[in-house]
Design an enzyme around this catalytic site. Structure first.
Site, PDB file in Angstrom:
ATOM      1  N   ASP A  89       0.804  -1.223   0.000  1.00 26.95           N
ATOM      2  CA  ASP A  89       0.000   0.000   0.000  1.00 26.95           C
ATOM      3  C   ASP A  89       0.842   1.280   0.000  1.00 26.95           C
ATOM      4  O   ASP A  89       0.312   2.365   0.298  1.00 26.95           O
ATOM      5  CB  ASP A  89      -0.959   0.004   1.196  1.00 26.95           C
ATOM      6  CG  ASP A  89      -2.180  -0.879   0.941  1.00 26.95           C
ATOM      7  OD1 ASP A  89      -2.554  -1.047  -0.240  1.00 26.95           O
ATOM      8  OD2 ASP A  89      -2.759  -1.402   1.903  1.00 26.95           O
ATOM      9  N   ASP A 152      -6.064  -4.957  -4.129  1.00 27.34           N
ATOM     10  CA  ASP A 152      -5.811  -3.571  -3.694  1.00 27.34           C
ATOM     11  C   ASP A 152      -4.554  -2.980  -4.346  1.00 27.34           C
ATOM     12  O   ASP A 152      -4.474  -1.772  -4.581  1.00 27.34           O
ATOM     13  CB  ASP A 152      -5.622  -3.490  -2.171  1.00 27.34           C
ATOM     14  CG  ASP A 152      -6.535  -4.412  -1.383  1.00 27.34           C
ATOM     15  OD1 ASP A 152      -6.896  -5.492  -1.901  1.00 27.34           O
ATOM     16  OD2 ASP A 152      -6.872  -4.065  -0.254  1.00 27.34           O
TER      17      ASP A 152
HETATM   18  N1  GLY Z   1      -6.975  -3.011   2.344  1.00 29.06           N
HETATM   19  C1  GLY Z   1      -7.530  -2.051   1.483  1.00 29.06           C
HETATM   20  C2  GLY Z   1      -8.976  -1.932   1.611  1.00 29.06           C
HETATM   21  O1  GLY Z   1      -9.503  -2.121   2.703  1.00 29.06           O
HETATM   22  O2  GLY Z   1      -9.601  -1.612   0.650  1.00 29.06           O
END
Ligand code: GLY
Length: 371
Positions: A89, A152
């Site tokens: 992320d 993601d």
């Molecule tokens: N982990 C990213 C989301 O919750 O979308």
């Protein structure tokens, strides 16, 4: 919808929030309804507040937004310094902070932070599995995350595209494309739905599991994950011009809208969950609206209306029931669900505020591309 009026209201509200928050980085309001500082500087949502501030700075020119966004960027240096806790992320964290600052002001320090973050993301690439590794540690029960990839990450690939643009070195972009291609092969289903997580055996390269992750179960359809696929593949198309990314974004968008239409354009947290209990996730609708508008910018004239009207339907449903424009309270968009099995549902979450605002600004053509 009167997008100009909504922007006025959001501007006044975020200004009041920024004054209350100081240097704090919000996530979900506490029981008293107030945003608090994030518990961990590594938390994946820590960039969205700055992203919201930079979008409003770009749209209004008000210095208060820029100063507050810069304070988040500086605070995130603690995460860059302790880099071993950075995961897939990194894009969510640094595209919205240093990346946005660099894009809008050309700030050199911000450019370096952005490249530093991109290098950590590129370092997670496994050339044999052709994936960017998701988390480190025990995030997927029963499996070694060394072989795990998740939907993601598609939204983090623009950090790599930006790094290639800055350095004029294609390595970052190639890694992003390899990951996007692997996810297309193993994660997006023929009907346009997608899984959250896939796990490969790190020794044989065999696909060994498709955990449901933040969705209901393996084989179900987590709606925010799907919105990451819609927007993420549209962005990969923007940055590479490869037609197959646009096609999969369109396929995922059709599935998203067909399912969301069944519940008045407010997405369920998982499209394949049991009928009861009913959990919505407005954040999926807000992110998908941005993805639909991104797709609209790349398709032929006769195809545009579907994407623009779909985004409008999603925003109207949010505006009608789930938006709070009162400057005295914290958070704009309620109705968010962190995941299907989370203890709480229908909350305000900072990324809901971000994507709702980005979509409104896109309609007004006052947004700028953070991704
Ligand atoms: N982990 C990213 C989301 O919750 O979308």
């Amino acid at each position: 919808m009167d997008y100009n009026l909504i922007l006025e209201e959001i501007t006044a509200k975020v200004k009041a929030e920024a004054k209350r928050l100081g240097t704090a980085i919000p996530y979900i309001p506490a029981e008293d309804g107030r945003y608090r500082d994030a518990e961990s500087i590594y938390w994946w949502t820590n960039g969205f507040w700055a992203g919201l501030l930079w979008q409003l700075y770009h749209a209004t020119g008000e210095e208060l937004f820029r100063a507050a966004a810069e304070s988040s960027e500086e605070r995130l240096d603690a995460a860059l310094d302790g880099f071993e806790n950075i995961d897939h992320d990194a894009g969510f964290l640094w595209l919205h902070t240093s990346g946005a600052n660099y894009r809008l002001t050309g700030n050199k320090r911000s450019e370096r932070r952005t490249l530093h973050a991109a290098a950590t993301l590129a370092g997670r690439y496994n050339p044999e599995l052709e994936i960017i590794r998701a988390w480190d540690g025990q995030w997927i029960k029963g499996f070694d995350t060394a072989g795990a990839a998740i939907v993601d990450t598609l939204m983090n690939l623009p950090l790599l595209y930006l790094a290639s643009e800055i350095t004029n070195d294609p390595r970052f972009k190639k890694i992003a494309m390899r990951h996007a291609d692997t996810m297309l092969k193993y994660m997006v289903r023929p009907d346009g739905s997608s899984n959250h997580q896939i796990v490969f055996d790190i020794n044989t390269g065999e696909l060994i599991a498709e955990p449901g992750g933040q969705g209901y179960e393996s084989g179900s359809s987590w709606s925010r994950g799907l919105s990451w696929a819609v927007y993420g593949y549209a962005l990969s198309y923007r940055h590479t011009g490869r037609e197959h990314y646009l096609n999969v974004a369109k396929r995922s968008a059709a599935y998203f809208m067909a399912n969301t239409a069944l519940t008045g354009y407010v997405p369920l947290a998982d499209f394949r969950a049991p009928k009861e209990p009913v959990y919505y996730d407005t954040t999926a609708g807000a992110a998908a609206a941005c993805g639909l508008l991104e797709i609209a910018g790349h398709v032929k004239e006769n195809e545009k209306a579907f994407y623009i009207e779909s985004a409008e339907k999603l925003l109207e449903a949010m505006d009608e029931k789930w938006c709070d424009y009162n400057p005295e309270t914290d958070g704009i968009l309620s109705g968010g669900s962190v995941s299907y099995h989370a203890p709480n549902h229908h909350e305000k979450i900072i990324y809901g505020d971000y994507f709702y605002t980005e979509a409104v600004l896109r309609f007004l053509r006052k947004d700028f591309l953070i991704w």
